[in-house]
Design an enzyme around this catalytic site. Structure first.
Site, PDB file in Angstrom:
ATOM      1  N   LYS A  72       0.859  -1.200   0.000  1.00  0.00           N
ATOM      2  CA  LYS A  72       0.000   0.000   0.000  1.00  0.00           C
ATOM      3  C   LYS A  72       0.885   1.237   0.000  1.00  0.00           C
ATOM      4  CE  LYS A  72      -3.890   1.987   2.657  1.00  0.00           C
ATOM      5  NZ  LYS A  72      -4.724   1.841   3.874  1.00  0.00           N
ATOM      6  N   SER A 147      -9.694   1.838   2.900  1.00  0.00           N
ATOM      7  CA  SER A 147      -8.816   2.580   2.026  1.00  0.00           C
ATOM      8  C   SER A 147      -7.778   1.720   1.306  1.00  0.00           C
ATOM      9  CB  SER A 147      -8.081   3.655   2.816  1.00  0.00           C
ATOM     10  OG  SER A 147      -7.234   3.068   3.781  1.00  0.00           O
ATOM     11  N   SER A 171      -9.832  -0.448   7.144  1.00  0.00           N
ATOM     12  CA  SER A 171      -9.257  -0.343   5.801  1.00  0.00           C
ATOM     13  C   SER A 171      -8.557  -1.580   5.259  1.00  0.00           C
ATOM     14  CB  SER A 171      -8.276   0.822   5.742  1.00  0.00           C
ATOM     15  OG  SER A 171      -8.994   2.007   5.559  1.00  0.00           O
TER      16      SER A 171
END
Ligand code: GLN
Length: 482
Positions: A72, A147, A171
Site C-alpha cells: 500500500k 482505504s 481499511s
C-alpha cells in the site's frame, strides 16, 4: 498451472519442488498485470526490473523467499515513491524502509509495486485517491472498498499473491471483504508502524491481505514483533501464528453481538452471514448471544478521535520538509497555506477541519475528552464479551461493493461503511475478514465477508478459527471474472 492465482503456500511448494522459480513467478505476474491493469488500476507504480533482480537472487529456503508482496502506498520502501495517494507527496521518494519492509526483505520476500488507496487512508472506496479510481475485479463498475482498495483489488485480480495494507477503522478488512480476499488487522502494538505514514496513531495497524488465512498467518510471522523505532510496538515472545491452523470448530465459543445485525443492512449480506454462522454451529461451534452495548457510539467516537489525531499528524505536510511546495510564495504563511490548499484533497481537508474543531479550546471537553471516555466503555464491552467467548463473529461490512460514484457526495453514508469494523480499532483488538459467499446483483457475483474478532494479542487463536471456517466453507479462492 496459472502461477498468478497461487497462494503463498502453493508457491512455496512449487519453489521447493523446482516446478517454477521466483523469476518465472514474477514474469507470470507481470504478464497478468499488463492485461488486468488497464481496467483494474490497482498499482500507482511498480519497478518490475528491480523486483526481477531480487527474484533472480532470491533464497527460497527463507520463510517468504522469492514471494512478491504488493505494498500500500502509505508504507515506505527505500528508493521507491511513497505518496499516500496524495498530490502533496507527488514525486516524493522514501529514504528508508519501514520496519515491516525490512522484515519482509529479511524473510526473503520481494516488495513489489505501490498500491492505490484513499488519500492518507481516509475513505472506504479508494475513490479519494488523487491519482486514479481502482475497480473491483468482481464487477469493474464498482469500488474495491478502501482505504486499502488497491491492495485488495491486486490480490483479487491475481496481480500479486498477497499485499500489505493498513487499518485505522476497517481499511484492511472492508476491502478484503468486498474483493473476496482474507484481510487481517493485527492487535494494536503487534506490528511496528515505523515507516507507515501516520493517519490516527492510536488506531493505525499494518496487516496482510491474501487469498487464505494461512497466508495471512505466514505474513504476520514475518512482520510482527517489538521494534525500538515504534514505542507502541509490544515486546512479546516470538510466536508462530500458524500454530492454530488446521483444526476444526468443535467446542469453539463464538459470540454473536446483537448490535451487529441492524436494520438497513443489505438483505443478501445478512443472509450470507447468517448462513455462515449456521455453518459454524453445524461444524461444532457453540453460539453464544452477546451484547456490545456501546456499539452505537463507535462511528461518532471514531470520527472525533481519528480526525483529531489526523489533524495533528498531517500538520507536518507544510511544503517545507516533504513533497510538494507551492510555486513562488509571497511569504512563509502563503507557502504553508497554498501548499496545503493545492496539495490536499477535499476529504483530507474535511478531516483536518473536523479534527482541529474537536480539539479547540471550548470544544475539547465536549467532544475529544468525552469521545475518549466512550472509547473506554467500548473497550470494556469487548473485555466483558471475551470472558464468555473465544471470538466474536459478525459481518465485516453492511453492504457489498457499491457502484463507483454512488457515495462520493455523501460523506456520512461513506462513513457508515465501517460501522462493523471501527470498534475493533477503538478497542485495540484483532480482527479478520474471510469470504462467506456472494450476493448476486446485475448478473454479477459480489463477495461478502465474515468478520471474526479476537482478544488483544490473541491472533493465533483468531487465525485458527478463521482458517477452520474457511476450509469448512470453501468460499475462499473463488476467481474474480476481471
Ligand atoms: N473508512 C475509514 C475512514 O475513512 C477507515 C479508514 C482506515 O481504516 N484507514 O477513516
Amino acid at each position: 498451472m496459472n502461477l498468478a492465482s497461487l497462494t503463498i503456500s502453493e508457491i512455496q511448494e512449487g519453489f521447493r519442488a523446482k516446478t517454477f522459480s521466483p523469476v518465472d513467478l514474477l514474469r507470470a505476474l507481470e504478464l497478468r498485470i499488463e492485461s488486468a491493469e488497464p481496467t483494474i488500476q490497482a498499482f500507482l507504480s511498480r519497478d518490475f526490473h528491480e523486483a526481477l533482480k531480487r527474484a533472480g537472487q532470491a533464497d527460497v529456503s527463507l520463510p517468504l523467499g522469492g514471494i512478491p508482496i504488493g505494498i500500500k502506498d502509505v508504507i515506505t520502501v527505500k528508493g521507491q515513491p511513497c505518496t499516500a495517494a496524495s498530490k502533496i507527496l507527488r514525486g516524493y521518494t522514501a529514504p528508508y524502509d519501514a520496519t515491516v519492509i525490512t522484515r519482509l526483505k529479511a524473510a526473503g520476500a520481494i516488495p513489489f509495486g505501490r498500491l492505490n488507496m484513499d488519500e492518507f487512508a481516509m475513505g472506504s472506496s479508494t475513490e479519494n485517491s488523487a491519482y486514479q479510481v481502482t475497480r473491483n475485479p468482481w464487477d469493474t463498475s464498482r469500488i474495491p472498498g478502501g482505504s486499502s482498495g488497491g491492495s485488495a483489488a491486486a490480490v483479487a485480480a491475481r496481480e500479486v499473491p498477497a499485499a500489505l495494507g493498513s487499518d485505522t477503522g476497517g481499511s484492511i478488512r472492508q476491502p478484503a471483504a468486498l474483493c473476496g480476499c482474507v484481510g487481517l488487522k493485527p492487535s494494536y502494538g503487534r506490528v511496528s508502524r515505523y515507516g507507515l505514514i501516520a493517519f490516527a496513531s492510536s488506531l493505525d495497524q499494518i496487516g496482510p491481505i491474501a487469498r487464505t488465512t494461512r497466508d495471512c498467518a505466514l505474513l504476520l510471522n514475518a512482520i510482527a514483533g517489538r521494534d525500538p523505532m515504534d514505542s507502541t510496538s509490544l515486546d512479546r515472545p516470538a510466536e508462530d501464528f500458524t500454530a492454530g491452523l488446521g483444526r476444526d470448530l468443535k467446542g469453539v465459543r463464538l459470540g454473536i453481538p446483537k448490535e451487529y445485525f441492524v436494520d438497513g443492512m443489505d438483505a443478501g449480506v445478512r443472509a450470507a452471514v447468517e448462513s455462515a454462522i449456521k455453518h459454524c454451529a453445524d461444524a461444532g461451534a457453540e453460539l453464544v448471544d452477546i451484547s456490545l452495548p456501546h456499539t452505537e457510539f463507535a462511528v461518532s467516537v471514531y470520527y472525533i478521535i481519528a480526525t483529531a489525531e489526523a489533524s495533528a499528524n498531517l500538520a507536518r505536510f507544510d511544503g517545507v520538509r516533504y513533497g510538494n511546495r507551492a510555486d513562488a510564495p509571497k511569504d512563509l504563511m502563503d507557502l504553508y497555506l497554498r501548499t496545503r490548499e493545492e496539495g490536499f484533497g477535499s476529504e483530507v481537508k474535511r478531516r483536518i477541519i473536523l479534527g482541529t474543531y474537536v480539539l479547540s479550546s471550548g470544544y475539547y471537553d465536549a467532544y475529544y475528552l468525552r469521545a475518549q471516555k466512550v472509547r473506554t466503555l467500548i473497550r470494556r464491552d469487548f473485555e466483558a464479551a471475551f470472558e464468555k467467548v473465544d471470538a466474536i463473529v459478525c459481518p465485516t461490512s453492511p453492504d457489498v461493493a457499491f457502484p463507483i460514484g454512488e457515495r462520493t457526495n455523501d460523506p456520512l453514508k461513506m462513513y457508515l461503511a465501517d460501522i462493523f469494523t471501527i470498534a475493533a480499532n477503538l478497542a485495540g483488538i484483532c480482527g479478520i475478514s474471510v469470504p462467506c459467499g456472494f450476493v448476486e446483483e446485475g448478473g454479477k457475483n459480489l463477495p461478502v465477508g465474515l468478520q471474526f474478532l479476537g482478544r488483544s494479542l490473541d491472533e493465533t487463536r483468531l487465525l485458527g478459527i478463521a482458517d477452520a471456517y474457511e476450509r469448512a466453507s470453501g468460499w475462499s479462492r473463488q476467481t474474480a471474472p476481471a
